[in-house]
Design a protein around this motif. Sequence first.
Motif, short mmCIF file in Angstrom:
data_model
loop_
_atom_site.label_atom_id
_atom_site.label_comp_id
_atom_site.label_asym_id
_atom_site.label_seq_id
_atom_site.Cartn_x
_atom_site.Cartn_y
_atom_site.Cartn_z
N PHE A 1 49.70 53.15 9.99
CA PHE A 1 50.67 53.42 8.93
C PHE A 1 52.00 52.74 9.26
O PHE A 1 52.59 52.06 8.40
CB PHE A 1 50.85 54.93 8.77
CG PHE A 1 52.02 55.33 7.92
CD1 PHE A 1 51.99 55.13 6.56
CD2 PHE A 1 53.15 55.89 8.49
CE1 PHE A 1 53.08 55.49 5.77
CE2 PHE A 1 54.23 56.25 7.72
CZ PHE A 1 54.19 56.05 6.34
N HIS B 1 57.36 58.15 2.68
CA HIS B 1 56.11 57.44 2.90
C HIS B 1 55.15 58.24 3.78
O HIS B 1 53.93 58.19 3.58
CB HIS B 1 56.36 56.07 3.53
CG HIS B 1 56.86 55.05 2.56
ND1 HIS B 1 56.22 54.73 1.39
CD2 HIS B 1 57.98 54.27 2.59
CE1 HIS B 1 56.90 53.80 0.74
NE2 HIS B 1 57.98 53.51 1.45
N THR B 2 55.69 58.99 4.73
CA THR B 2 54.84 59.80 5.60
C THR B 2 54.19 60.93 4.81
O THR B 2 53.01 61.23 5.00
CB THR B 2 55.64 60.34 6.80
OG1 THR B 2 56.25 59.24 7.48
CG2 THR B 2 54.74 61.08 7.78
N THR C 1 48.38 56.92 12.26
CA THR C 1 49.83 56.88 12.33
C THR C 1 50.31 55.51 12.78
O THR C 1 51.26 54.96 12.22
CB THR C 1 50.36 57.97 13.28
OG1 THR C 1 49.84 59.23 12.87
CG2 THR C 1 51.87 58.04 13.27
N TYR D 1 51.46 59.49 2.89
CA TYR D 1 50.34 59.23 3.79
C TYR D 1 49.56 60.52 4.04
O TYR D 1 48.33 60.52 4.00
CB TYR D 1 50.84 58.62 5.11
CG TYR D 1 49.78 58.57 6.18
CD1 TYR D 1 48.76 57.62 6.12
CD2 TYR D 1 49.79 59.46 7.24
CE1 TYR D 1 47.78 57.58 7.09
CE2 TYR D 1 48.81 59.42 8.22
CZ TYR D 1 47.81 58.48 8.14
OH TYR D 1 46.83 58.44 9.09
N TRP E 1 47.52 61.30 1.01
CA TRP E 1 46.36 60.42 0.94
C TRP E 1 45.30 60.86 1.94
O TRP E 1 44.11 60.90 1.63
CB TRP E 1 46.79 58.97 1.23
CG TRP E 1 45.62 58.06 1.39
CD1 TRP E 1 44.92 57.43 0.41
CD2 TRP E 1 44.98 57.70 2.63
NE1 TRP E 1 43.89 56.69 0.95
CE2 TRP E 1 43.91 56.85 2.31
CE3 TRP E 1 45.22 58.02 3.96
CZ2 TRP E 1 43.07 56.30 3.28
CZ3 TRP E 1 44.38 57.48 4.92
CH2 TRP E 1 43.32 56.64 4.58
N GLU E 2 45.73 61.20 3.16
CA GLU E 2 44.81 61.63 4.20
C GLU E 2 44.07 62.91 3.78
O GLU E 2 42.87 63.02 3.97
CB GLU E 2 45.62 61.87 5.49
CG GLU E 2 44.80 62.10 6.72
CD GLU E 2 45.67 62.33 7.94
OE1 GLU E 2 45.55 61.54 8.88
OE2 GLU E 2 46.47 63.29 7.94
#
Length: 151
Positions: A45, A134-135, A42, A138, A141-142
């Motif tokens: 990021f 964007h979160t 985080t 993310y 992606w995670e």
Amino acid sequence: MRYHTLTAELIQKAGQKAREFGHSWVGCAHLLTAMTELPDGTGQFLRSLGLDPMVTEAMAQLLCGVGTPGLPLPQGLTPNVRRVLRLASREAQQQNCRMIRTVHILLALSRVEDSSAAELLKLYGITPQLLFHHTVEYLEWEAEASRNLKK
């Protein structure tokens, strides 16, 4: 619902930031400032979005003011921080997580548009909608990286 170890550390670090600023309250700007310094994904990021920890701290001090740093002031959470923590719990539940992670707090921050963190993000040119988008990317992606590791 319980906090992940890093999340509990984040909340403590936000309190520490508040004391450094000389504030008797822990606000969303303190949370965001502390989050930019996290060593986990985080924090990385946020730094990848352009949030520099030192600049963010300086901007937070300009935005929120500075009291008398170092005084052992009683630390209370602002209504917005309590709201963020409740929203983070909901985010974790919706994702079937057993613990509230720092990324859940980030998602929750993106939903509270009338906070000092939202004001800080605007100074970086990041809208709550952009942060949320964007979160979520993310998190996807995670999850994909986690699945690939299990193969």
